[in-house]
Design a protein around this motif. Structure first.
Motif, PDB file in Angstrom:
ATOM      1  N   MET A   9     -40.167 -27.825   9.559  1.00 53.56           N
ATOM      2  CA  MET A   9     -41.418 -27.162   9.176  1.00 53.56           C
ATOM      3  C   MET A   9     -42.252 -28.056   8.270  1.00 53.56           C
ATOM      4  SD  MET A   9     -40.225 -23.240   8.556  1.00 53.56           S
ATOM      5  CE  MET A   9     -41.794 -22.797   7.867  1.00 53.56           C
ATOM      6  N   LYS A  10     -41.599 -28.818   7.406  1.00 58.92           N
ATOM      7  CA  LYS A  10     -42.319 -29.736   6.531  1.00 58.92           C
ATOM      8  C   LYS A  10     -43.021 -30.810   7.372  1.00 58.92           C
ATOM      9  CE  LYS A  10     -40.402 -30.484   2.604  1.00 58.92           C
ATOM     10  NZ  LYS A  10     -39.532 -31.001   1.535  1.00 58.92           N
ATOM     11  N   GLY A  11     -42.363 -31.247   8.442  1.00 55.39           N
ATOM     12  CA  GLY A  11     -42.971 -32.212   9.351  1.00 55.39           C
ATOM     13  C   GLY A  11     -44.173 -31.626  10.073  1.00 55.39           C
ATOM     14  N   MET A  12     -44.096 -30.362  10.444  1.00 50.34           N
ATOM     15  CA  MET A  12     -45.212 -29.698  11.105  1.00 50.34           C
ATOM     16  C   MET A  12     -46.403 -29.572  10.158  1.00 50.34           C
ATOM     17  SD  MET A  12     -44.646 -28.957  14.251  1.00 50.34           S
ATOM     18  CE  MET A  12     -45.680 -27.557  14.629  1.00 50.34           C
ATOM     19  N   ASN A  13     -46.142 -29.255   8.895  1.00 49.65           N
ATOM     20  CA  ASN A  13     -47.234 -29.167   7.924  1.00 49.65           C
ATOM     21  C   ASN A  13     -47.905 -30.512   7.750  1.00 49.65           C
ATOM     22  OD1 ASN A  13     -46.843 -26.463   7.493  1.00 49.65           O
ATOM     23  ND2 ASN A  13     -45.538 -26.755   5.695  1.00 49.65           N
ATOM     24  N   SER A  14     -47.126 -31.569   7.778  1.00 51.73           N
ATOM     25  CA  SER A  14     -47.680 -32.912   7.662  1.00 51.73           C
ATOM     26  C   SER A  14     -48.562 -33.233   8.867  1.00 51.73           C
ATOM     27  CB  SER A  14     -46.551 -33.928   7.540  1.00 51.73           C
ATOM     28  OG  SER A  14     -47.064 -35.229   7.496  1.00 51.73           O
ATOM     29  N   GLN A  15     -48.110 -32.845  10.061  1.00 51.11           N
ATOM     30  CA  GLN A  15     -48.910 -33.081  11.263  1.00 51.11           C
ATOM     31  C   GLN A  15     -50.204 -32.281  11.219  1.00 51.11           C
ATOM     32  OE1 GLN A  15     -46.222 -32.068  14.437  1.00 51.11           O
ATOM     33  NE2 GLN A  15     -45.691 -34.212  14.804  1.00 51.11           N
ATOM     34  N   ILE A  16     -50.133 -31.040  10.766  1.00 59.88           N
ATOM     35  CA  ILE A  16     -51.333 -30.208  10.682  1.00 59.88           C
ATOM     36  C   ILE A  16     -52.312 -30.815   9.681  1.00 59.88           C
ATOM     37  CG2 ILE A  16     -52.192 -27.955   9.905  1.00 59.88           C
ATOM     38  CD1 ILE A  16     -49.638 -26.737  11.125  1.00 59.88           C
ATOM     39  N   LYS A  17     -51.793 -31.309   8.563  1.00 68.52           N
ATOM     40  CA  LYS A  17     -52.658 -31.947   7.567  1.00 68.52           C
ATOM     41  C   LYS A  17     -53.302 -33.201   8.149  1.00 68.52           C
ATOM     42  CE  LYS A  17     -52.714 -33.745   2.895  1.00 68.52           C
ATOM     43  NZ  LYS A  17     -51.941 -34.121   1.720  1.00 68.52           N
ATOM     44  N   ASP A  18     -52.530 -34.007   8.895  1.00 60.95           N
ATOM     45  CA  ASP A  18     -53.085 -35.208   9.520  1.00 60.95           C
ATOM     46  C   ASP A  18     -54.169 -34.848  10.529  1.00 60.95           C
ATOM     47  OD1 ASP A  18     -51.384 -36.753   8.027  1.00 60.95           O
ATOM     48  OD2 ASP A  18     -49.929 -37.072   9.654  1.00 60.95           O
ATOM     49  N   ILE A  19     -53.936 -33.796  11.298  1.00 60.88           N
ATOM     50  CA  ILE A  19     -54.928 -33.369  12.289  1.00 60.88           C
ATOM     51  C   ILE A  19     -56.206 -32.914  11.588  1.00 60.88           C
ATOM     52  CG2 ILE A  19     -55.449 -31.592  14.018  1.00 60.88           C
ATOM     53  CD1 ILE A  19     -52.493 -31.812  14.888  1.00 60.88           C
ATOM     54  N   ARG A  20     -56.075 -32.178  10.488  1.00 57.78           N
ATOM     55  CA  ARG A  20     -57.252 -31.737   9.739  1.00 57.78           C
ATOM     56  C   ARG A  20     -58.043 -32.914   9.201  1.00 57.78           C
ATOM     57  NH1 ARG A  20     -55.016 -26.630   6.223  1.00 57.78           N
ATOM     58  NH2 ARG A  20     -54.779 -25.213   7.986  1.00 57.78           N
ATOM     59  N   VAL A  21     -57.352 -33.916   8.711  1.00 57.17           N
ATOM     60  CA  VAL A  21     -58.038 -35.097   8.177  1.00 57.17           C
ATOM     61  C   VAL A  21     -58.796 -35.825   9.288  1.00 57.17           C
ATOM     62  CG1 VAL A  21     -57.645 -37.383   7.182  1.00 57.17           C
ATOM     63  CG2 VAL A  21     -56.501 -35.403   6.212  1.00 57.17           C
ATOM     64  N   VAL A  22     -58.161 -35.961  10.451  1.00 55.04           N
ATOM     65  CA  VAL A  22     -58.816 -36.645  11.572  1.00 55.04           C
ATOM     66  C   VAL A  22     -60.035 -35.850  12.032  1.00 55.04           C
ATOM     67  CG1 VAL A  22     -58.535 -37.295  13.992  1.00 55.04           C
ATOM     68  CG2 VAL A  22     -56.779 -37.883  12.343  1.00 55.04           C
ATOM     69  N   VAL A  23     -59.923 -34.527  12.119  1.00 55.27           N
ATOM     70  CA  VAL A  23     -61.055 -33.703  12.530  1.00 55.27           C
ATOM     71  C   VAL A  23     -62.184 -33.798  11.512  1.00 55.27           C
ATOM     72  CG1 VAL A  23     -61.803 -31.310  12.892  1.00 55.27           C
ATOM     73  CG2 VAL A  23     -59.702 -32.134  13.955  1.00 55.27           C
ATOM     74  N   LEU A  24     -61.845 -33.766  10.223  1.00 49.28           N
ATOM     75  CA  LEU A  24     -62.864 -33.891   9.183  1.00 49.28           C
ATOM     76  C   LEU A  24     -63.580 -35.232   9.262  1.00 49.28           C
ATOM     77  CD1 LEU A  24     -64.178 -32.683   6.611  1.00 49.28           C
ATOM     78  CD2 LEU A  24     -62.405 -33.881   5.327  1.00 49.28           C
ATOM     79  N   LYS A  25     -62.822 -36.303   9.460  1.00 43.73           N
ATOM     80  CA  LYS A  25     -63.434 -37.627   9.585  1.00 43.73           C
ATOM     81  C   LYS A  25     -64.315 -37.722  10.822  1.00 43.73           C
ATOM     82  CE  LYS A  25     -60.146 -40.443   7.012  1.00 43.73           C
ATOM     83  NZ  LYS A  25     -59.210 -41.564   7.088  1.00 43.73           N
ATOM     84  N   THR A  26     -63.883 -37.094  11.921  1.00 43.80           N
ATOM     85  CA  THR A  26     -64.665 -37.123  13.154  1.00 43.80           C
ATOM     86  C   THR A  26     -65.984 -36.379  12.976  1.00 43.80           C
ATOM     87  OG1 THR A  26     -62.638 -37.209  14.459  1.00 43.80           O
ATOM     88  CG2 THR A  26     -64.634 -36.541  15.603  1.00 43.80           C
ATOM     89  N   VAL A  27     -65.943 -35.210  12.351  1.00 40.39           N
ATOM     90  CA  VAL A  27     -67.165 -34.440  12.121  1.00 40.39           C
ATOM     91  C   VAL A  27     -68.100 -35.195  11.171  1.00 40.39           C
ATOM     92  CG1 VAL A  27     -68.057 -32.316  11.068  1.00 40.39           C
ATOM     93  CG2 VAL A  27     -66.124 -32.214  12.638  1.00 40.39           C
ATOM     94  N   ALA A  28     -67.538 -35.780  10.128  1.00 37.04           N
ATOM     95  CA  ALA A  28     -68.365 -36.537   9.186  1.00 37.04           C
ATOM     96  C   ALA A  28     -69.024 -37.728   9.878  1.00 37.04           C
ATOM     97  CB  ALA A  28     -67.511 -37.006   8.012  1.00 37.04           C
ATOM     98  N   GLN A  29     -68.253 -38.418  10.709  1.00 42.72           N
ATOM     99  CA  GLN A  29     -68.818 -39.574  11.406  1.00 42.72           C
ATOM    100  C   GLN A  29     -69.885 -39.141  12.408  1.00 42.72           C
ATOM    101  OE1 GLN A  29     -65.821 -42.277  12.585  1.00 42.72           O
ATOM    102  NE2 GLN A  29     -67.230 -43.698  13.542  1.00 42.72           N
ATOM    103  N   LEU A  30     -69.682 -38.001  13.058  1.00 38.09           N
ATOM    104  CA  LEU A  30     -70.691 -37.483  13.977  1.00 38.09           C
ATOM    105  C   LEU A  30     -71.984 -37.170  13.234  1.00 38.09           C
ATOM    106  CD1 LEU A  30     -71.364 -36.440  16.855  1.00 38.09           C
ATOM    107  CD2 LEU A  30     -70.556 -34.216  16.082  1.00 38.09           C
ATOM    108  N   LEU A  31     -71.865 -36.574  12.050  1.00 37.59           N
ATOM    109  CA  LEU A  31     -73.057 -36.277  11.260  1.00 37.59           C
ATOM    110  C   LEU A  31     -73.734 -37.550  10.757  1.00 37.59           C
ATOM    111  CD1 LEU A  31     -71.810 -33.230   9.181  1.00 37.59           C
ATOM    112  CD2 LEU A  31     -73.449 -33.215  11.056  1.00 37.59           C
ATOM    113  N   ILE A  32     -72.931 -38.522  10.357  1.00 32.30           N
ATOM    114  CA  ILE A  32     -73.498 -39.775   9.839  1.00 32.30           C
ATOM    115  C   ILE A  32     -74.248 -40.522  10.934  1.00 32.30           C
ATOM    116  CG2 ILE A  32     -72.884 -42.084   9.018  1.00 32.30           C
ATOM    117  CD1 ILE A  32     -70.623 -40.727   7.432  1.00 32.30           C
TER     118      ILE A  32
END
Length: 84
Positions: A9-32
């Motif tokens: 479960m700790k590994g899954m939380n890490s993956q979810i956090k990584d996915i959130r970071v990638v999505v946030l970076k993608t949205v920010a880059q799209l806006l930029i």
């Protein structure tokens, strides 16, 4: 058995956090990248034209901030290099 379940479960939380970071970076880059061009499409006065030019010229700086300065791994490596 509980330990293995919690570890997975700790590994899954890490993956979810990584996915959130990638999505946030993608949205920010799209806006930029896309934001100034949407603004540029509606240029009807000097203020919008000036804002378009400033935002367009700073796209590289914004991308550097997102991918380097805000990246914890890069900051750790930089501090390790600075400390010698």
């Amino acid at each position: 058995m509980l330990h293995t379940t919690l570890s997975s479960m700790k590994g899954m939380n890490s993956q979810i956090k990584d996915i959130r970071v990638v999505v946030l970076k993608t949205v920010a880059q799209l806006l930029i990248i896309g934001g100034p061009w949407v603004l540029g499409f509606f240029i009807h006065n000097k203020f919008l034209e000036l804002a378009f030019h400033i935002l367009s010229s700073q796209q590289g700086s914004f991308i550097f901030l997102i991918h380097c300065v805000l990246n914890a791994e890069v900051r750790q490596q930089f501090t390790a290099i600075c400390r010698g």
